[in-house]
Enzyme design. Structure first.
Site, PDB file in Angstrom:
ATOM      1  N   TYR A 108       0.856  -1.180   0.000  1.00  0.00           N
ATOM      2  CA  TYR A 108       0.000   0.000   0.000  1.00  0.00           C
ATOM      3  C   TYR A 108       0.892   1.230   0.000  1.00  0.00           C
ATOM      4  O   TYR A 108       1.832   1.317   0.778  1.00  0.00           O
ATOM      5  CB  TYR A 108      -0.892  -0.007   1.247  1.00  0.00           C
ATOM      6  N   ASP A 111       9.198   2.910  -0.541  1.00  0.00           N
ATOM      7  CA  ASP A 111       8.167   3.530   0.283  1.00  0.00           C
ATOM      8  C   ASP A 111       8.414   3.102   1.726  1.00  0.00           C
ATOM      9  O   ASP A 111       8.036   2.012   2.141  1.00  0.00           O
ATOM     10  CB  ASP A 111       6.775   3.100  -0.197  1.00  0.00           C
ATOM     11  N   LYS A 114       4.430   9.028   8.686  1.00  0.00           N
ATOM     12  CA  LYS A 114       4.216   8.461  10.028  1.00  0.00           C
ATOM     13  C   LYS A 114       5.213   8.988  11.076  1.00  0.00           C
ATOM     14  O   LYS A 114       5.050  10.103  11.531  1.00  0.00           O
ATOM     15  CB  LYS A 114       4.168   6.935   9.929  1.00  0.00           C
TER      16      LYS A 114
HETATM   17  C1  PLP Z   1       0.570   4.774   5.721  1.00  0.00           C
HETATM   18  C2  PLP Z   1       1.270   4.508   4.465  1.00  0.00           C
HETATM   19  C3  PLP Z   1       1.152   5.360   3.361  1.00  0.00           C
HETATM   20  C4  PLP Z   1       0.192   6.497   3.316  1.00  0.00           C
HETATM   21  O1  PLP Z   1       0.465   7.472   4.263  1.00  0.00           O
HETATM   22  P1  PLP Z   1      -0.719   8.495   4.656  1.00  0.00           P
HETATM   23  O2  PLP Z   1      -0.048   9.441   5.596  1.00  0.00           O
HETATM   24  O3  PLP Z   1      -1.776   7.653   5.284  1.00  0.00           O
HETATM   25  O4  PLP Z   1      -1.183   9.135   3.427  1.00  0.00           O
HETATM   26  C5  PLP Z   1       1.939   5.109   2.253  1.00  0.00           C
HETATM   27  N1  PLP Z   1       2.777   4.070   2.221  1.00  0.00           N
HETATM   28  C6  PLP Z   1       2.915   3.229   3.259  1.00  0.00           C
HETATM   29  C7  PLP Z   1       3.888   2.113   3.176  1.00  0.00           C
HETATM   30  C8  PLP Z   1       2.151   3.404   4.405  1.00  0.00           C
HETATM   31  O5  PLP Z   1       2.257   2.531   5.405  1.00  0.00           O
END
Ligand code: PLP
Length: 431
Positions: A144, A239, A267
């Site tokens: 994701y 990511d 995060k």
């Molecule tokens: C949480 C997350 C996102 C999205 O971040 P948001 O601040 O919710 O937009 C993207 N990539 C990864 C791997 C994530 O865990």
């Protein structure tokens, strides 16, 4: 345990907020029941609107690595808010956090601050396309990357095929520019490059997957991605929105010793406030406006209060020993449960890195999304509900990772593991 007030608040919220929540996983759809509404958090605990106290294994999905309401973070926020909330102009503090992030994640030579992880990955994709003048993106099934149109794509029929939209509202024309491949499938990556090498702008990957449970890359998987991207002049994007400062101070790229071209962070980097960051090689980052032609902007990007919170958190990660401790404590918790499951013939597997872990009701650890789907999801739901009734708050989905903080000490975790055993025992007796 009574959750009357939460139940009522959810019913009311549904009339005013779409789905009653501001992010879908919060609605508890995949575990059943009504979500808990919280009003306070301290250390490793959450307090709900009915006066219940929970041991928290979500940690706001990662940022609370030092526990809730960390003193230095709350003080930094107070101090900054007394000076000014937002200027819409550069500040010295942005320079400070940029240097701090770079010192922890050396593959980042230049960076940009944004307001969410989604914005960070979205900006990486545009930058990769603009830099390479190519359009195709490779992503992995079950990873994701936020709700970016190009990345909310599922597999077409067959492996390594062009994708189809994962949500209404995403044009098929766009999803066709995304190739989706099973996680850890090196051959499918090769196949995709054989077919489309000249058109592949970027490969984006969670270097440890945290959004389909917790799945590690096979040995050489990331190394192979690095090589194939270099060879074909495609951009490798890690990511690390979830894994950054979480599995190790320098993220998964530090653990596996691989430098991506671009990294997305989120995060933890905001200390609990809405912050995303993307950055990487200078030559690529120089293509962003105003130095280069690729546009990206943000009214509240680098917001002083968010920056102060992020800086206050990151500064406290100086001592890397906290990661060993987080990992050790997680293992204590999980091993007690595993021992019980082995004795009682309940399939159970787990994996831990730093302050993040995953467990599955399956004999062996899954390697990709298909294998996660074949774990015992029904058992997870029962386990989740049983744990919640015992005041332990797990992520409300079998497809999420768990997070602990430096406030989750060994005693608390041993106690929680014993509760988990009790819950599993009750489930077993029911069957
Ligand atoms: C949480 C997350 C996102 C999205 O971040 P948001 O601040 O919710 O937009 C993207 N990539 C990864 C791997 C994530 O865990």
């Amino acid at each position: 345990m009574k959750t009357k007030n939460s139940d009522k608040l959810f019913e009311k919220s549904k009339n005013h907020i779409a789905g009653g929540v501001n992010s879908p996983v919060r609605a508890f759809k995949s575990v059943g029941g009504s979500p808990i509404f919280f009003r306070k958090s301290r250390e490793c605990y959450l307090y709900d609107e009915d006066g219940n106290k929970y041991l928290d294994f979500v940690g706001s999905w990662g940022p609370m690595i030092l526990g809730h309401s960390n003193k230095k973070i709350t003080e930094a926020i107070k101090k900054q808010s007394s000076k000014g909330i937002s200027f819409g102009a550069p500040t010295k503090n942005e320079l400070e956090i940029a240097k701090l992030i770079k010192s922890y994640v050396p593959s980042i030579e230049k960076l940009r601050m944004v307001n969410s992880g989604t914005e960070a990955t979205m900006s990486c994709i545009r930058l990769a396309r603009g830099t390479t003048k190519r359009n195709i993106i490779i992503k992995f099934i079950g990873c994701y990357h936020g709700h970016v149109d190009s990345l909310l794509v599922k597999a077409g029929s067959g492996l390594a095929t062009l994708g189809v939209p994962d949500s209404p509202g995403i044009p098929e024309e766009l999803s066709k520019l995304t190739i989706t491949i099973p996680y850890n499938d090196k051959n499918a990556v090769k196949e995709a490059f054989n077919k489309h090498a000249q058109d592949i702008a970027a490969v984006i990957v969670e270097p440890i997957a945290g959004n389909m449970g917790f799945i590690e890359p096979d040995k050489d998987f990331l190394q192979d991605l690095r090589q194939i991207c270099t060879k074909n002049k495609s951009i490798l994007i890690f990511d690390e929105v979830m894994t950054g400062f979480r599995v190790a101070r320098g993220g998964a790229q530090e653990l596996f010793n691989i430098d991506p071209d671009l990294t997305a962070l989120g995060k933890i980097v905001g200390g609990g406030l809405p912050v995303g960051v993307y950055g990487g090689k200078k030559e690529i980052m120089n293509n962003i406006a105003p130095d280069g032609p690729i546009y990206q902007a943000g009214t509240l990007s680098g917001n002083p209060i968010a920056v102060s919170a992020g800086t206050a958190l990151l500064k406290q990660l100086k001592d890397q020993k906290i990661y060993e401790k987080l990992e050790k404590n997680s293992k204590v918790f999980l091993q007690i449960i595993k021992d019980y499951c082995e004795q009682n013939k309940i399939p159970f597997s787990f994996n831990v890195r730093g302050g993040m872990f995953g467990f599955f009701f399956s004999e062996n650890l899954p390697k990709n999304f298909d294998e996660v789907e074949n774990t015992d999801i029904e058992l997870f739901k029962k386990f989740f509900r049983g744990m919640l009734a015992e005041n332990i708050y797990l992520p409300p989905s079998a497809y999420e990772s768990c997070f602990i903080s430096t406030e989750h000490n060994e005693d608390k975790l041993i106690k929680a593991a014993k509760t988990a055993i009790k819950v599993l025992g009750n489930i077993k007796n029911e069957i």
